[in-house]
Design an enzyme around this catalytic site. Structure first.
Site, PDB file in Angstrom:
ATOM      1  CB  SER A  79      48.375  38.645  26.486  1.00 54.54           C
ATOM      2  OG  SER A  79      47.083  38.251  27.197  1.00 54.54           O
ATOM      3  CE  LYS A  82      48.630  38.589  30.177  1.00 54.95           C
ATOM      4  NZ  LYS A  82      47.950  37.062  29.773  1.00 54.95           N
ATOM      5  CE1 TYR A 204      46.960  41.896  31.978  1.00 51.79           C
ATOM      6  CE2 TYR A 204      44.546  41.805  32.087  1.00 51.79           C
ATOM      7  CZ  TYR A 204      45.921  41.489  31.631  1.00 51.79           C
ATOM      8  OH  TYR A 204      45.872  40.231  31.077  1.00 51.79           O
ATOM      9  CE1 TYR A 256      48.473  33.743  28.112  1.00 47.33           C
ATOM     10  CE2 TYR A 256      47.731  33.448  25.722  1.00 47.33           C
ATOM     11  CZ  TYR A 256      47.908  34.216  26.939  1.00 47.33           C
ATOM     12  OH  TYR A 256      47.812  35.460  26.935  1.00 47.33           O
ATOM     13  CB  VAL A 274      42.664  37.821  22.959  1.00 45.13           C
ATOM     14  CG1 VAL A 274      43.176  36.522  23.600  1.00 45.13           C
ATOM     15  CG2 VAL A 274      42.746  39.036  23.579  1.00 45.13           C
TER      16      VAL A 274
END
Length: 446
Positions: A79, A82, A204, A256, A274
């Site tokens: 992530s 992103k 993705y 998050y 992660v």
């Protein structure tokens, strides 16, 4: 621990005088013993990571690299891709075009939550999976291959080297990514995702499977800290206006449902992945990259979070920290202490000339003007100004114009000749400026 670009010995160890590297070593030693958290295994290939690995890196906006521990161990970016893909989408589709499809509000939910705006299907922000899938789809390209090539290119340019995909992780992501597919189909049905679902999620999955190191992450973060210019290569990768928006969303949404507490405790724009990576950005100063695969229940690296908190506290990096200012000095100069109204007035300013410093300078000028007659000339010494914000320059230029309209000759001093403010003339030293004002000599070059 190495210092890339610094004075390292034959063994690769840092030179004896390296307080930044020493600080990273101390932080690593303090938290390397933490064994809480679990390695992510919902993507099977990620479960194979060494749980003891712990690497830290810091890259300054001058391009220096400091590292500790397993800073060169490769892992997948996940992530952390992103923010950089979001930057590319902002550049391709424009802020309004992206905002129409993806919001910028914290979701307060897990990274893989179904967090869609009622009625539109618009994801809450680009840092959760749903938003990232839409963001990826907004990158220009004739298909998934071209779109991914452009994404890989921007990631590599931010890292300052060629990057590649871990095919085994990509296949693992693809084979276990049904939840992401479900999110994509929901958004496609609602209209927020307009491209082919399988193409969007495949791109993705690939972007999440790009291999990086903690040094790569620190360099990428430093590129954001440096307004979009990679400090190690000197290449402008992103526009400054884009990096401002990216850092804003990272600050509010990057961690998050831990984003609020992260900003409270660490106070830096950040993003986690992660696989165990974390990036944090100290704007205009440096970027931090960390790697430790043990994750907490929110999917953030346990050691990475603790180390980031410690670094922020010890270097006073919190965005809301009041750094203190060196006030501009206004001084009346006279020969041997004489003050007969014929000597030039001098305004000496130092440090970063931004709004607050400009305001102090304006107040000093106002107080001087109200207390005595106008001097024949005004010397503004900018020799110790490190940077001048455009807003500060505009404010000071406006008052300089008013002073000049009253018959006062205004000159500046700057050994670098930067012409930061408007003036009748600029000199490399204060003594030259004062001598010229006292002699009433012609403007140089006239």
């Amino acid at each position: 621990m190495n210092v890339a670009g610094g004075s390292a010995g034959p063994s690769g160890q840092a030179s004896a005088f390296d307080p930044i590297g020493d600080a990273l070593d101390r932080v690593r030693a303090e938290f390397v013993g933490i064994d809480e958290g679990e390695v992510a295994d919902y993507i099977p290939q990620l479960g194979k990571a060494d749980p003891s690995a712990f690497g830290l890196a810091l890259v300054g906006v001058a391009g220096s690299v400091y590292e500790a521990g397993e800073s060169e161990v490769p892992f997948t970016i996940q992530s952390i891709s992103k923010p950089f893909v979001y930057a590319l989408a902002l550049d391709d589709a424009g802020p309004d075009g992206v905002l129409a499809r993806v919001g910028v509000e914290p979701s307060g939910e897990a990274f893989n939550a179904i967090s869609l705006e009622p009625g539109t299907g618009r994801p809450s922000n680009p840092m959760i999976n749903a938003g990232a899938i839409v963001t990826t789809s907004l990158v220009h390209g004739t298909g998934s291959t071209e779109r991914f090539e452009r994404i890989l290119d921007v990631l590599a340019r931010c890292a300052g080297r060629e990057l590649s995909v871990d095919d085994s992780v990509y296949r693992s992501e693809r084979d276990t990514g049904d939840r992401n597919r479900a999110l994509a189909y929901l958004m496609h049905h609602a209209g927020s995702l307009s491209t082919d679902v399988e193409d969007a999620v495949d791109t993705y999955f690939r972007q999440c499977s790009v291999l990086v190191t903690a040094i790569d992450l620190a360099t990428m973060a430093a590129t954001l800290a440096n307004g979009g210019v990679n400090p190690r290569t000197g290449e402008r990768v992103l526009e400054q206006s884009v990096t401002e928006k990216v850092l804003t969303v990272m600050a509010t949404c990057g961690m998050y449902d831990f984003s609020g507490e992260w900003l409270f405790r660490v106070g830096l724009p950040a993003k986690s992945g992660v696989a165990g990576g974390v990036v944090a950005v100290s704007p205009s100063q440096f970027g931090i990259g960390l790697y430790s695969p043990r994750l907490d229940e929110r999917g953030n690296s346990v050691r990475g979070v603790e180390a980031s908190r410690a670094i922020s506290e010890r270097f006073s990096l919190h965005l809301m920290h009041q750094i203190g200012r060196s006030a501009p000095i206004f001084e009346r100069v006279g020969q041997d202490g004489a003050d007969d109204g014929t000597e030039p007035a001098v305004l000496a300013v130092q440090g970063y000339l931004e709004f607050a410093a400009a305001e102090q300078a304006l107040l000093a000028l106002k107080a001087h003007a109200e207390s005595q007659e106008d001097p024949p000339s005004l010397v503004i010494d900018l020799g110790h100004v490190t940077r001048c914000h455009p807003v500060a320059a505009a404010l000071l230029d406006s008052v300089i114009d008013r002073i000049a309209s009253r018959g006062v000759t205004v000159v500046t001093v700057d050994r670098l000749g930067r012409r930061l403010l408007w003036a009748s003339a600029e000199f490399p030293t204060r003594s030259e400026a004062l001598a010229w004002c006292r002699s009433g000599g012609p403007v140089p070059g006239s």
